[in-house]
Design an enzyme around this catalytic site. Sequence first.
Site, PDB file in Angstrom:
ATOM      1  CE  LYS A  57      -4.486   0.783   0.206  1.00 12.54           C
ATOM      2  NZ  LYS A  57      -5.574  -0.083  -0.282  1.00 12.54           N
TER       3      LYS A  57
HETATM    4  P1  NAD Z   1     -14.256   7.264  -1.997  1.00 13.14           P
HETATM    5  O1  NAD Z   1     -13.312   8.337  -1.621  1.00 13.14           O
HETATM    6  O2  NAD Z   1     -14.719   7.115  -3.403  1.00 13.14           O
HETATM    7  O3  NAD Z   1     -15.600   7.355  -1.082  1.00 13.14           O
HETATM    8  C1  NAD Z   1     -15.603   7.469   0.310  1.00 13.14           C
HETATM    9  C2  NAD Z   1     -17.014   7.875   0.735  1.00 13.14           C
HETATM   10  O4  NAD Z   1     -17.115   7.820   2.154  1.00 13.14           O
HETATM   11  C3  NAD Z   1     -17.411   9.296   0.335  1.00 13.14           C
HETATM   12  O5  NAD Z   1     -18.775   9.295  -0.087  1.00 13.14           O
HETATM   13  C4  NAD Z   1     -17.277  10.081   1.647  1.00 13.14           C
HETATM   14  O6  NAD Z   1     -18.115  11.229   1.709  1.00 13.14           O
HETATM   15  C5  NAD Z   1     -17.751   9.020   2.610  1.00 13.14           C
HETATM   16  N1  NAD Z   1     -17.388   9.243   4.013  1.00 13.14           N
HETATM   17  C6  NAD Z   1     -16.210   9.663   4.535  1.00 13.14           C
HETATM   18  N2  NAD Z   1     -16.318   9.762   5.873  1.00 13.14           N
HETATM   19  C7  NAD Z   1     -17.591   9.389   6.186  1.00 13.14           C
HETATM   20  C8  NAD Z   1     -18.309   9.295   7.393  1.00 13.14           C
HETATM   21  N3  NAD Z   1     -17.747   9.597   8.557  1.00 13.14           N
HETATM   22  N4  NAD Z   1     -19.608   8.876   7.360  1.00 13.14           N
HETATM   23  C9  NAD Z   1     -20.198   8.570   6.191  1.00 13.14           C
HETATM   24  N5  NAD Z   1     -19.558   8.654   5.005  1.00 13.14           N
HETATM   25  C10 NAD Z   1     -18.271   9.056   5.013  1.00 13.14           C
HETATM   26  O7  NAD Z   1     -13.549   5.914  -1.480  1.00 13.14           O
HETATM   27  P2  NAD Z   1     -13.836   4.437  -1.972  1.00 13.14           P
HETATM   28  O8  NAD Z   1     -12.904   4.094  -3.078  1.00 13.14           O
HETATM   29  O9  NAD Z   1     -15.297   4.235  -2.144  1.00 13.14           O
HETATM   30  O10 NAD Z   1     -13.312   3.603  -0.708  1.00 13.14           O
HETATM   31  C11 NAD Z   1     -14.091   3.456   0.458  1.00 13.14           C
HETATM   32  C12 NAD Z   1     -13.480   2.361   1.326  1.00 13.14           C
HETATM   33  O11 NAD Z   1     -13.405   1.141   0.584  1.00 13.14           O
HETATM   34  C13 NAD Z   1     -12.040   2.621   1.809  1.00 13.14           C
HETATM   35  O12 NAD Z   1     -11.894   2.005   3.072  1.00 13.14           O
HETATM   36  C14 NAD Z   1     -11.189   1.889   0.787  1.00 13.14           C
HETATM   37  O13 NAD Z   1      -9.913   1.543   1.294  1.00 13.14           O
HETATM   38  C15 NAD Z   1     -12.069   0.663   0.569  1.00 13.14           C
HETATM   39  N6  NAD Z   1     -11.829  -0.055  -0.680  1.00 13.14           N
HETATM   40  C16 NAD Z   1     -11.903   0.579  -1.892  1.00 13.14           C
HETATM   41  C17 NAD Z   1     -11.727  -0.149  -3.060  1.00 13.14           C
HETATM   42  C18 NAD Z   1     -11.898   0.482  -4.416  1.00 13.14           C
HETATM   43  O14 NAD Z   1     -11.845  -0.258  -5.408  1.00 13.14           O
HETATM   44  N7  NAD Z   1     -12.145   1.780  -4.520  1.00 13.14           N
HETATM   45  C19 NAD Z   1     -11.417  -1.527  -2.993  1.00 13.14           C
HETATM   46  C20 NAD Z   1     -11.355  -2.142  -1.748  1.00 13.14           C
HETATM   47  C21 NAD Z   1     -11.564  -1.397  -0.608  1.00 13.14           C
END
Ligand code: NAD
Length: 424
Positions: free
Chosen positions: A113
């Site tokens: 990471k």
């Molecule tokens: P992103 O930045 O696209 O979205 C994050 C969302 O969470 C946003 O809508 C933001 O407003 C919201 N958020 C932040 N703090 C919040 C809170 N306190 N309460 C409610 N909503 C809140 O990120 P993403 O790519 O969707 O990733 C989200 C999670 O999934 C992370 O933990 C990331 O590591 C994990 N993840 C992502 C992927 C991927 O392919 N993008 C794959 C595996 C895991």
Amino acid sequence: MATPSASSHEKENPLESMMSRFDGAAQILGLDPETYSVLKNPAKQVIVSLPVTMDNGKVKVFEGYRVIHSTVLGPSKGGIRFDMGVNLDEVKALAAWMTWKCAVVDIPYGGAKGGITCDPRAMSKGEIERLTRSYTLSMADIFGPDKDIPAPDMGTSAIEMAWLMDEFSKTKGQTTLAVVTGKPLVLGGSLGRTEATGRGIMVSTFAAMQKLRMNPNKATCAVQGFGNVGSNTAKLLDERGIKIVCISDISGAYWNENGIDIKDAILYRDENNGSLEGYGNADKMDSADDLLTCKAGILVPAAKEDVITLANASKIQARLIVEGANGPTNSKADEIINEKGITVVPDILANAGGVTVSYFEWVQNRLGMRWPLERVNRRSDRIMKEAFDHVYKISKEYQVPLRTAAYIVAIDKVAQTYKLRGVY
Ligand code: NAD
């Protein structure tokens, strides 16, 4: 009434959270102390200082990280996070999670990471591009299609991956598409990658519902986070008849007991600068955290780590939690969740659809081919379903929750491979 937010006592560092689960599974497996200490420690940790000329002409120095936890199963794989909260402990935990995740879905990658401590929302596009290129240049000897392959994570998307690929290619004097995944489609990205994580969560949710004999047509669901993972999960579940009663983002939580039209909410978000603020087709709850304890049968935390804690675990009403985010449940909350009989499909299984399609992107780049969407979806659905069934079988065999079973599967695979490769 608003759910109390967790105090610092109830919060947990993601590294502690990951290590406590790793220790538990290693003990059940009877992992020998030598292998334990090898798998516990990251293989490589790199910290770089990145001077960037900001738009005002002043130079600002950012701190960037890349942690390679393991290359036992293959080249390391893992996203790059741009966020003010990025620090070495967080990156170390996320890197180890990638090792376990790749092992659970049986793809030939190790775990890594990276991240930069920065606030991308407060930076211009040009500043972000210079920062991304500077980071890539500093990591040019670390990254490589057979060594270490980055991808997007929180705060980064396809455009940063395009800059990373371009900068890396310049240092090598040849276009190297397979050095990074999550690229734009025209630049060697894979069809289906954007929705892949949400799609894997959907497959895991249906697999778990089947085991719990939950009827999808009567099921209700709350999804925390409305970014890539949350909104795609909500959309795919909604399309398959599950009623999404609550969604949230950083602006708050929105509730509608008759079900939220997710396509409509996505349209609203896209026209509202990426935010659900002011969304009119649902009631805004007192606090964003109220989503976690609302009346819904399924809870999908898909925003960030450490949101299900000792402060709210006992108030959760869901029967099934499917972890979209990495590390959303801290280890201190595990006991309460297990005592309440809530089934948790853990992060390292549930959200592995993203890395699975990243792997397909890398394969397509190396073959010089493009697969149709139907092939990408069919193959990733199969991998996710087989991984779920395997973890479920191990959980029955060892009489442990799915999370422990997923760690057992992953640690066992990496440990066996490590021993076969040998150590001197
Ligand atoms: P992103 O930045 O696209 O979205 C994050 C969302 O969470 C946003 O809508 C933001 O407003 C919201 N958020 C932040 N703090 C919040 C809170 N306190 N309460 C409610 N909503 C809140 O990120 P993403 O790519 O969707 O990733 C989200 C999670 O999934 C992370 O933990 C990331 O590591 C994990 N993840 C992502 C992927 C991927 O392919 N993008 C794959 C595996 C895991």
